[in-house]
Design an enzyme around this catalytic site. Sequence first.
Site, short mmCIF file in Angstrom:
data_model
loop_
_atom_site.label_atom_id
_atom_site.label_comp_id
_atom_site.label_asym_id
_atom_site.label_seq_id
_atom_site.Cartn_x
_atom_site.Cartn_y
_atom_site.Cartn_z
N ALA A 173 0.85 -1.18 0.00
CA ALA A 173 0.00 0.00 0.00
C ALA A 173 0.88 1.22 0.00
O ALA A 173 2.12 1.12 0.01
CB ALA A 173 -0.91 -0.01 1.23
N LYS A 174 0.23 2.36 0.01
CA LYS A 174 0.99 3.60 -0.10
C LYS A 174 2.00 3.77 1.02
O LYS A 174 3.02 4.42 0.85
CB LYS A 174 0.03 4.78 -0.16
CG LYS A 174 -0.62 4.78 -1.54
CD LYS A 174 -1.74 5.73 -1.76
CE LYS A 174 -2.22 5.56 -3.21
NZ LYS A 174 -3.63 5.63 -3.41
N ARG A 175 1.72 3.12 2.16
CA ARG A 175 2.67 3.31 3.27
C ARG A 175 3.99 2.55 3.06
O ARG A 175 4.96 2.79 3.77
CB ARG A 175 2.03 2.92 4.60
CG ARG A 175 1.62 1.49 4.69
CD ARG A 175 0.82 1.22 5.96
NE ARG A 175 0.24 -0.10 5.90
CZ ARG A 175 -0.87 -0.40 5.25
NH1 ARG A 175 -1.53 0.53 4.60
NH2 ARG A 175 -1.32 -1.63 5.22
#
Length: 336
Positions: A263-265
Amino acid sequence: MTTGSFTRVTGRFAPSPTGLLHLGNAWSFLLAWLAARVESGRIILRHEDIDPARSRQAWMDAIERDLLWLGLTWDEGPEKGPHAPYRQSLCSPLYEKALEELKAQGRIYPCYCTRKELRMLAGAPHGAADGLGDAGAAYPGTCRHLSAEERAKKEAEGRRPALRLLCPDDAEEPFHDLVLGPQRITLQSCGGDFALRRSDGVWAYQLAVVVDDMRMGVTQVVRGEDILLSTPRQLLLYRLLGGTPPDFAHIPLLHDREGERLAKRHQSLSLAALRDRGCRPEAIVGFLARLANLQESGAPVTPAALAERLRSEGAFPWHRLPKGRIIVPDELPRSC
Ligand code: GLU
Ligand code: ZN
């Protein structure tokens, strides 16, 4: 699509501009691109920036830059093509029109429940973890049959309603998934009556995506398996709005070694970070192609060369994609 030589596949990239693209996005977009290109089809880029609190122009620019860097081009998108706008934040009148159509069918009702009330009514979060804002928990139908007085009372308390679609109880919207095969999922198990507009006026993903895919003539949707439970809801909307649904391919998602979905993290796996580390786009595409069983080794390759090779083999080989979650091996940073 295999409906004959008259139908050209139209696929799409539909990123939400809420952060940098990461390897997991590259995986989905590469497969969407190849599946269209193998059939000499077209690709549309549409920014799904419906949520003003989370979307940024800077992310849209970065997404376009990263897609092009990978070699994933589009035929239509911001600034080119007959289906503008290609940004959902500019499409409110179109969503409004669809909402009016559904209202005229007696399908829409206001829901005054707060998030907290919904959580209490529904118990544990629902499986439809699409992270898309509108479908966190199975809705028990509380506001379906409020009387005019009850509504007026809620309004007087200052409550602003979300607008929900009345879904027939026990109804299914069966479909054949290009990857997962035949699907029979009840709307109830997708969360029941779902919101089309949030109480703060933000349009829901379900409505926006159907209106846009319909008006853009999208015939093939390739996206992550995490969105599978949105599909029966979207099929219901297609039916009610009189549209022809696309073919759907829900692909397995990439996970890190701890089993967490990319994910974006996972900033170290953003395309920008990989590029900064000196990774070549062909190395990333080769790596992803091997994960997808589209080539035996992770040898560097461009999307165009890969599409050419697959085209010579015939249709896109959906059956070759691995099943279940895919753990990203460590070797990418070393090999690129
Ligand atoms: N904007 C959605 C997302 O980024 C796209 C979902 C879809 O492909 O329908 O998750
Ligand atoms: Zn309610």
